[in-house]
Design a protein around this motif. Structure first.
Motif, short mmCIF file in Angstrom:
data_model
loop_
_atom_site.label_atom_id
_atom_site.label_comp_id
_atom_site.label_asym_id
_atom_site.label_seq_id
_atom_site.Cartn_x
_atom_site.Cartn_y
_atom_site.Cartn_z
N ILE A 1 35.84 -62.92 96.58
CA ILE A 1 34.59 -62.17 96.42
C ILE A 1 33.96 -62.52 95.08
N TRP A 2 32.74 -63.03 95.11
CA TRP A 2 31.99 -63.32 93.89
C TRP A 2 30.84 -62.33 93.77
N LEU A 3 30.82 -61.59 92.69
CA LEU A 3 29.72 -60.67 92.38
C LEU A 3 28.86 -61.30 91.30
N LEU A 4 27.59 -61.47 91.62
CA LEU A 4 26.65 -62.13 90.72
C LEU A 4 25.70 -61.07 90.15
N ALA A 5 25.89 -60.71 88.88
CA ALA A 5 25.07 -59.70 88.21
C ALA A 5 23.90 -60.38 87.51
N LEU A 6 22.68 -60.08 87.96
CA LEU A 6 21.49 -60.70 87.40
C LEU A 6 20.75 -59.71 86.50
N ASP A 7 20.66 -60.04 85.25
CA ASP A 7 19.91 -59.23 84.28
C ASP A 7 18.43 -59.61 84.42
N GLY A 8 17.67 -58.75 85.09
CA GLY A 8 16.26 -59.03 85.35
C GLY A 8 15.30 -58.46 84.33
N ASN A 9 15.82 -57.87 83.25
CA ASN A 9 14.94 -57.26 82.25
C ASN A 9 14.10 -58.32 81.53
N VAL A 10 12.83 -58.02 81.35
CA VAL A 10 11.90 -58.89 80.62
C VAL A 10 11.23 -58.03 79.55
N TYR A 11 11.09 -58.60 78.35
CA TYR A 11 10.49 -57.87 77.24
C TYR A 11 9.34 -58.68 76.65
N THR A 12 8.34 -57.97 76.18
CA THR A 12 7.23 -58.62 75.48
C THR A 12 7.25 -58.17 74.02
N HIS A 13 6.72 -59.02 73.14
CA HIS A 13 6.78 -58.76 71.71
C HIS A 13 5.39 -58.74 71.11
N SER A 14 5.16 -57.77 70.25
CA SER A 14 3.91 -57.73 69.48
C SER A 14 4.22 -57.16 68.11
N GLU A 15 3.40 -57.50 67.14
CA GLU A 15 3.65 -57.02 65.78
C GLU A 15 3.49 -55.50 65.69
N GLU A 16 2.62 -54.95 66.58
CA GLU A 16 2.34 -53.51 66.49
C GLU A 16 3.53 -52.67 66.96
#
Length: 613
Positions: A262-277
C-alpha cells in the motif's frame, strides 16, 4: 525569507514515539482497511492560554475553564469550533472498536494551526497511537499553516465570562481599542513548528513504515534505508522556489508505504502569495493554483505512479484539496445561475487541472476542504485515464462523517461512509451558550440566534440545524438571487407541478404574480422545510442528505424532474421562469449523483457500483 529560517526536522523521541506493533491488522491479511477523517478543525476547548488576562470561562458542568468560541460565531461559519473536539474523539473511539488502525487525515486537522490546537491534536494522536496501535498519516490544509512561517494572530469571538465576546490576540497591538487578552498560544505556527510537533504522523519517516520518500530526492525503493531517509527528510531539503516571489517555501508532500503493498501519496496542495504589506497569505483554491506554483509535484507523481505500477503497489493519493469537480457535473450551471464567485465555485478544479493529475497517474484520490460528501469522476476524451475523487465530509459540519476504504486487491476498493450520529459530551457547553443568548437579548445584539439548536437530540441533528441556520443567515443573503430564493422558499409542491406544465409565457406570468403576492404579504407560506433546505442536504450530504428527505418529498421531486424534462426557456430572455428551470437542472444533477455512501470501485475495469445495505 530564505532557507536558514526553516527549522531542521527532529530526530529524537517524537519520530520514535510509537514502537512497532506486531498486532497491526487484526483483520484478514488479504483485506486492508484505511479510515479517512477530514476537516476536524480541532480547537482545544480547555486550553491553557498561559495568559494573565483570560483563563477561560468557568464551566460548572466540568469544573474546568472553557476556551470556546461563541455560538453566534459558529452559526456564521461553515464549520463548528467547539463540539467538533468531541466529535473527533468519538470518531477515534469508533475506529478503536472497529479495530481500524491506519488513519489518514486530509488536512484542516486544526483550526488555524495555533500552538494550543496543534499540541491538543498531537496529544490525542499520541494517546491512540501509544495505547491502541493506531497509525496516523497527516497532510496540511489551508487552516493548518495559515502562513508558511507563522505569525501574529488572534480571534475576536471567544466566549467571555459574562456571555459577551472575548478577543484574544498574540499581541495587544493586534486589536486596538478592545479589551483583548494576550496569549502566544493563539498565534499561527508555520510549517517548521507544525511538522515538528507531528513528525511521527507521516511528515517524517517512521521505523514502522516499509518505505518513505519526498519529492526532492530520488525514488530509490531497492536501496531504501531508514537512517538515510531520516537524514534526507530534513525540512531544509524539502523546499521549492516560489515563481512569483523567488523565495523558498516548504512542501510537506511525502510517499509512505505503511504496510507492504500500500502506497499512500500525501500531496501538500497549499499555495501562498507574498506581498510586502501582509507578508504571506494563503490560498484556498487548491490544485488550480498548485498546478502552476508547485509543478514539481506533477513530475514526482509521474515517477511515483510508474514505480507503483511496476512494483504492483496500490497507490492511493490524498490531499486537502479535491482533484475533480464535486457538484455532480453541475458547477458550470451553478456559475451561470448564481455567478462565478458564489458557492465557493472558485475552488472547483478545472477539467484541465483534473486532466493533468489523471495523466500523471492518479486513479483514486481522497480529499476534504469542501465539507461535503461526494464522489467525482474524471475521464479524458480517449478514456485512457480515469480518476475517482472521494470527498471526505468534515467532522465539524453537516454531514459529520468519515470514510473507510477496504482494499480487497490491488485494483478493488470498497468505500463506506460512516455518519457520526452520537457524540459524547455534545451538550457540554449548552448552558454556557444559554448565558451568551441572554447577554445578546439584554444588549439587543443583532446577532441573536435561535435557541432551538440547543434542543438537538444528537450530533447529526445538531450539524443539520447548524446548516439550516447558516443557510438562513449567510448562504441565502450572499449567494442567491433574491426573487428566486423567495419563490423556492414559498412555492408549494402543487404549485410547482402546475408551473412545470405551463408554456413559457404563462410560466413567467404565473411566477411574477406569485412573487407580487409574496412581496405584498411577506409572511406568506414560508414553510418550515423548503426546497432550498433540501438543495443543501443534497449539495452537502449527497446520498447521506437524500436519506433525510421525507419519502413524499422525494416522490414530488421525481414527478417534477420528469415533468421539467419537456420544459424549455428562451436563451435570450433572463426571467424568473428561466432561473427556476436552471435551478431544477442543477437540482436534478445533485439528485441523480454518483454513489457516495457505500460503493465499490474497480480501477482495472473503471467501474463504480452502489452497494445496497
Amino acid at each position: 525569507m530564505n532557507r536558514k529560517y526553516i527549522l531542521p526536522s527532529i530526530l529524537g523521541a517524537a519520530i520514535h514515539l510509537i514502537s512497532p506493533n506486531p498486532q497491526l491488522f487484526a483483520q484478514s491479511s488479504t483485506e486492508i482497511k484505511i479510515a479517512f477523517l477530514s476537516d476536524i478543525h480541532l480547537q482545544d476547548v480547555y486550553a491553557d492560554l498561559q495568559s494573565p488576562d483570560f483563563r477561560g470561562l468557568f464551566n460548572p458542568k466540568t469544573g474546568k475553564y472553557a476556551t470556546i468560541r461563541t455560538m453566534k460565531s459558529q452559526l456564521n461559519s461553515t464549520r463548528l469550533f467547539n463540539e467538533n473536539y468531541f466529535a473527533f474523539i468519538s470518531a477515534l473511539e469508533d475506529l478503536k472498536k472497529k479495530e481500524i488502525q491506519l488513519v489518514v487525515l486530509p488536512g484542516d486537522f486544526t483550526d488555524d494551526g495555533q500552538p494550543m490546537n496543534v499540541l491538543a491534536f498531537q496529544k490525542i494522536l499520541n494517546h491512540y497511537a501509544k495505547n491502541f496501535g493506531m497509525r496516523f498519516y497527516v497532510t496540511t490544509g489551508n487552516h493548518d499553516p495559515v502562513k508558511p512561517f507563522g505569525g501574529i494572530a488572534g480571534k475576536r469571538d471567544f466566549l467571555g465570562v459574562d456571555g459577551s465576546e472575548q478577543a484574544i490576540a498574540g499581541t495587544a497591538d493586534l486589536y486596538k481599542n478592545t479589551d483583548a487578552a494576550t496569549s502566544d498560544q493563539i498565534n499561527y505556527w508555520g510549517y517548521p513548528e507544525i511538522t515538528q510537533a507531528l513528525a511521527a504522523y507521516g511528515f517524517f519517516p517512521s521505523p514502522q513504515d516499509v518505505f518513505w520518500a519526498h519529492p526532492f530526492e530520488e525514488l530509490d525503493y531497492d536501496s531504501y534505508s531508514f537512517d538515510q531517509a531520516i537524514a534526507s527528510s530534513n525540512l531544509e531539503n524539502r523546499v521549492y522556489s516560489d515563481a512569483d516571489s523567488g523565495l523558498f517555501l516548504p512542501d510537506a508532500s511525502y510517499l509512505v508505504e505503511p504496510i507492504a503493498g500500500i502506497w499512500l501519496l500525501a500531496l501538500d496542495g497549499n499555495v501562498y502569495t507574498h506581498s510586502e504589506e501582509d507578508n504571506w497569505s494563503g490560498s484556498s483554491v487548491g490544485f488550480n493554483q498548485a498546478v502552476n506554483h508547485k509543478n514539481h509535484q506533477l513530475d514526482w507523481i509521474r515517477k511515483v505512479s510508474t514505480e507503483a505500477e511496476n512494483r504492483g503497489k496500490t497507490l492511493i493519493s490524498f490531499s486537502h484539496y479535491p482533484l475533480v469537480e464535486f457538484h455532480d457535473g453541475a458547477s458550470a450551471e451553478m456559475k451561470s445561475l448564481f455567478g462565478p464567485n458564489k458557492f465557493q465555485l472558485e475552488r472547483v478544479p478545472s477539467s484541465e487541472t483534473s486532466e493533468l493529475y489523471a495523466a500523471a497517474g492518479i486513479n483514486i484520490h481522497f480529499a476534504g476542504h469542501m465539507h461535503i460528501n461526494d464522489t467525482g469522476i474524471y475521464q479524458d476524451q480517449s478514456t485512457t485515464h480515469t480518476m475517482y475523487n472521494i470527498q471526505v465530509p468534515s467532522l465539524a459540519a453537516f454531514p459529520p462523517a468519515y470514510k473507510t476504504a477496504t482494499i480487497t486487491s490491488q485494483d478493488n476498493f470498497e468505500i463506506e461512509t460512516i455518519p457520526l450520529t452520537e457524540v459524547g459530551h455534545m451538550n457540554e457547553f449548552f448552558d454556557l451558550y444559554r448565558m451568551e443568548h441572554r447577554w445578546l437579548l439584554e444588549n439587543q445584539d443583532p446577532g441573536i440566534w435561535d435557541t432551538t439548536i440547543l434542543a438537538s437530540k444528537d450530533y447529526l441533528e445538531y450539524t443539520r440545524n447548524h446548516l439550516r441556520e447558516l443557510t438562513k443567515s449567510r448562504f441565502i443573503p450572499s449567494d442567491w438571487p433574491e426573487n428566486l430564493a423567495i419563490l423556492l422558499e414559498n412555492l408549494s409542491p402543487k404549485e410547482l407541478i402546475l408551473w412545470s406544465k405551463m408554456d413559457e409565457i404563462k410560466s413567467d406570468r404565473f411566477l411574477q404574480e406569485k412573487l407580487r403576492t409574496l412581496q405584498i404579504n411577506p409572511g406568506g407560506m414560508n414553510p418550515k422545510h423548503s426546497i432550498i433546505d433540501d438543495f443543501y442536504l443534497l449539495k452537502n450530504g449527497d446520498e447521506l442528505g437524500k436519506n433525510l428527505i421525507p419519502e413524499d418529498r422525494l416522490s414530488f421531486y421525481e414527478e417534477l424532474i420528469t415533468s421539467l424534462s419537456k420544459k424549455t426557456f428562451s436563451s435570450s430572455v433572463q426571467n424568473l421562469n428561466r432561473e427556476l428551470i436552471q435551478f431544477f437542472g442543477i437540482f436534478e444533477k445533485l439528485y441523480q449523483s454518483n454513489p457516495s455512501d457505500h460503493f465499490s470501485i474497480d480501477l482495472k475495469n473503471n467501474t463504480i457500483k452502489k452497494i445496497q445495505d
